[in-house]
Write a protein that holds these residues in place. Structure first.
Motif, PDB file in Angstrom:
ATOM      1  N   GLU A   1       0.815  -1.205   0.000  1.00 64.75           N
ATOM      2  CA  GLU A   1       0.000   0.000   0.000  1.00 64.75           C
ATOM      3  C   GLU A   1       0.848   1.253   0.000  1.00 64.75           C
ATOM      4  O   GLU A   1       0.541   2.227  -0.634  1.00 64.75           O
ATOM      5  CB  GLU A   1      -0.907  -0.007   1.228  1.00 64.75           C
ATOM      6  CG  GLU A   1      -1.675   1.266   1.421  1.00 64.75           C
ATOM      7  CD  GLU A   1      -2.646   1.491   0.290  1.00 64.75           C
ATOM      8  OE1 GLU A   1      -3.058   2.636   0.111  1.00 64.75           O
ATOM      9  OE2 GLU A   1      -2.990   0.539  -0.418  1.00 64.75           O
TER      10      GLU A   1
ATOM     11  N   ILE B   1      -6.353   5.538  -0.390  1.00 57.67           N
ATOM     12  CA  ILE B   1      -7.593   4.994   0.160  1.00 57.67           C
ATOM     13  C   ILE B   1      -8.525   6.098   0.630  1.00 57.67           C
ATOM     14  O   ILE B   1      -9.731   5.925   0.743  1.00 57.67           O
ATOM     15  CB  ILE B   1      -7.280   4.027   1.320  1.00 57.67           C
ATOM     16  CG1 ILE B   1      -8.522   3.215   1.670  1.00 57.67           C
ATOM     17  CG2 ILE B   1      -6.733   4.767   2.524  1.00 57.67           C
ATOM     18  CD1 ILE B   1      -8.254   2.144   2.691  1.00 57.67           C
ATOM     19  N   HIS B   2      -7.931   7.242   0.919  1.00 59.24           N
ATOM     20  CA  HIS B   2      -8.718   8.393   1.348  1.00 59.24           C
ATOM     21  C   HIS B   2      -8.743   9.454   0.259  1.00 59.24           C
ATOM     22  O   HIS B   2      -8.759  10.647   0.540  1.00 59.24           O
ATOM     23  CB  HIS B   2      -8.137   8.986   2.638  1.00 59.24           C
ATOM     24  CG  HIS B   2      -8.198   8.060   3.798  1.00 59.24           C
ATOM     25  ND1 HIS B   2      -7.077   7.655   4.492  1.00 59.24           N
ATOM     26  CD2 HIS B   2      -9.249   7.416   4.380  1.00 59.24           C
ATOM     27  CE1 HIS B   2      -7.439   6.827   5.466  1.00 59.24           C
ATOM     28  NE2 HIS B   2      -8.738   6.661   5.412  1.00 59.24           N
TER      29      HIS B   2
END
Length: 478
Positions: free
Chosen positions: A159, A232-233
């Motif tokens: 990630e 992811i945000h």
DNA sequence: GAGTTTGAAACT
DNA sequence: CAGTTTCAAACTC
């Protein structure tokens, strides 16, 4: 008056926006949104081995994509980064995973890489590493310097990490040649010269955060806490950015511009600095005398101007009241000398081909790059100017005149033309790679033919910048 | 590595 | 717009 973020932009005299001439760029958002799929595919490939076989290699034994990527990234970073079709093609052709990983890494590193509006490749706060610090563990570095690839970095895309560079993951034959080893070592050094943010309270969603300010997602090397600046945000990031831009449309715009007209800058003051790069808004230093990196002007390697509200300005790149180049008073001379001595640790940007006989005019593709350079970004040019005597020879040699105190950085800013196109010396053609070498860097600029003396350069500046965003990046939809 | 200083960014 | 607060990097020890 324009207010610029900490990067250099070029005042386009003809008013033409680079974006209009760069139709190849596309939204990076789409790439971000594609991230999960890409990641899944890449991860799958990485874990299961390359299903399509080994990497294609050139006659020299070097992975084709490894070479092409560097070249393309140098000259066509935008297109390279966002060209999905190209990626797909690569996949079909069975290029090695690392190449895909590289490209993937580039893409996911940028929050947005838009044609317009531009939340662009803003290497604003590029990673630079504090003196004596390393984002990598000593053991890791040690092993890497020995040519070993840390297990936890072998071709794994996580990630928040970058895969190891292709040169690390290529076949062993490549690694055995002295040249490859040298390149590998240099790449490792470049990776070490990257630093990430350390935000604790801003959630990396404010301009305090160098990553966010640079338009980049935070990654593993960051030491931030409660970080929201991650793919992811994305929605949060984009919304926050939108808010910031609504408050200040130029919040993400470059802070430093170069005006080469030699007459005046936006404030009308005479620029005595040859390079004439100036902080758009100016600094507001009170105690640092504009002699430390607290000062954005100093940090960007530009002199203070009348735009600055600094007190007791002694900016060695050029004082507000007429700076370094033309004065020889004790303080200023001292500052200049000090600055000169600190050049080795100060960020520099690019040099002007015309100023150096060995530097040639960049290719048309390169010249179209909408890059602007300032402080932080220089961290991505570890092989460029800073430690390259070659590039500054005209100043350093026989420099008893006042120009000798003209910082390399500023002189190097001459390489940034007003039309927004940095003049990148061909032989110093910056290779924009998706920092294949560094999990810390989103992008690293290296030079295909860099001299060995610059390879050990450490880029520490906090806010030297390379930016591909236009002068007026806007988050609002067209 | 911890603490301090600094000035930009954010807030009021 | 000015003053204040917050913040993280730069700096010092």
């Amino acid at each position: 008056m324009l207010t610029m973020n900490s990067s250099i932009i070029h005042e386009n005299t003809d008013g033409q926006d680079w974006r209009t001439t760069n139709p190849g760029t596309t939204s990076f958002i789409s790439n971000i949104l594609q991230f999960p799929l890409d990641k899944a595919n890449n991860s799958e490939n990485a874990e299961s081995g390359d299903p399509s076989g080994s990497c294609k290699q050139s006659e020299s034994g070097e992975p084709v994509m490894d070479q092409m990527h560097g070249i393309l990234s140098t000259c066509l970073p935008d297109e390279l980064v966002v060209n999905d079709s190209g990626l797909k093609k690569d996949d079909k052709e069975g290029n090695c995973n690392q190449s895909n990983h590289q490209q993937f890494s580039i893409r996911r590193r940028c929050l947005v890489f838009e044609k317009s509006p531009g939340f662009g490749l803003h290497l604003n706060s590029l990673p630079n590493i504090p003196k004596g610090q390393s984002p990598l563990s000593k053991s890791t570095l040690s092993s890497m310097n020995r040519g070993e690839v840390p297990d936890d970095n072998k071709g794994v895309v996580t990630e928040n990490s970058y895969e190891m560079p292709a040169t690390f993951g290529g076949n062993e034959a490549d690694h055995n040649s002295p040249e490859k080893k040298r390149q590998k070592f240099e790449l490792v050094e470049e990776s070490v010269a990257c630093k990430r943010c350390n935000c604790k309270r801003s959630k990396c969603l404010k301009l305090y955060c160098d990553c966010f300010a640079a338009g980049l997602y935070c990654i593993e090397p960051c030491s931030c806490q409660d970080c929201f600046n991650k793919p992811i945000h994305e929605n949060v990031v984009l919304e926050t950015r939108r808010q910031i831009e609504s408050r200040n449309p130029l919040a993400f715009a470059p802070k430093v511009i170069r005006t080469t007209n030699g007459v005046s800058d936006s404030m009308g003051d005479i620029n005595k600095t040859p390079a004439s790069a100036r902080h758009k808004r100016g600094c507001n230093c009170k105690r640092s005398s504009c002699l430390k990196k607290y000062c954005e002007c100093f940090q960007a390697g530009v002199g203070c101007s009348l735009s600055c509200r600094c007190e007791g300005c002694k900016n060695s790149f050029g004082r507000k009241d007429g700076g370094c180049e033309s004065e020889s008073d004790g303080d200023n001379l001292e500052a200049c000398e000090k600055n000169a001595s600190e050049k080795s640790s100060h960020d520099t940007v690019i040099s002007k081909g015309q100023e150096h006989p060995n530097l040639s005019v960049p290719s048309p593709d390169i010249s179209r790059l909408p890059f602007a350079y300032t402080g932080k970004l220089a961290a991505f040019f570890p092989h460029s100017i800073k430690s390259s005597p070659q590039l500054c020879s005209t100043q350093e040699q026989g420099s008893s005149d006042t120009s000798s105190c003209k910082p390399k950085l500023e002189s190097n800013l001459d390489g940034i033309p007003e039309n927004g196109t940095p003049e990148i010396p061909k032989h110093k053609c910056f290779t924009l790679v998706s920092n294949p070498t560094s999990p810390n860097c989103k992008r690293v600029f290296s030079t295909p033919n860099h001299d060995s003396t610059s390879s050990s350069t450490k880029w520490r500046s906090r806010k030297l910048i390379l930016r591909s965003v236009p002068s007026f990046p806007s988050f609002s939809p067209p």
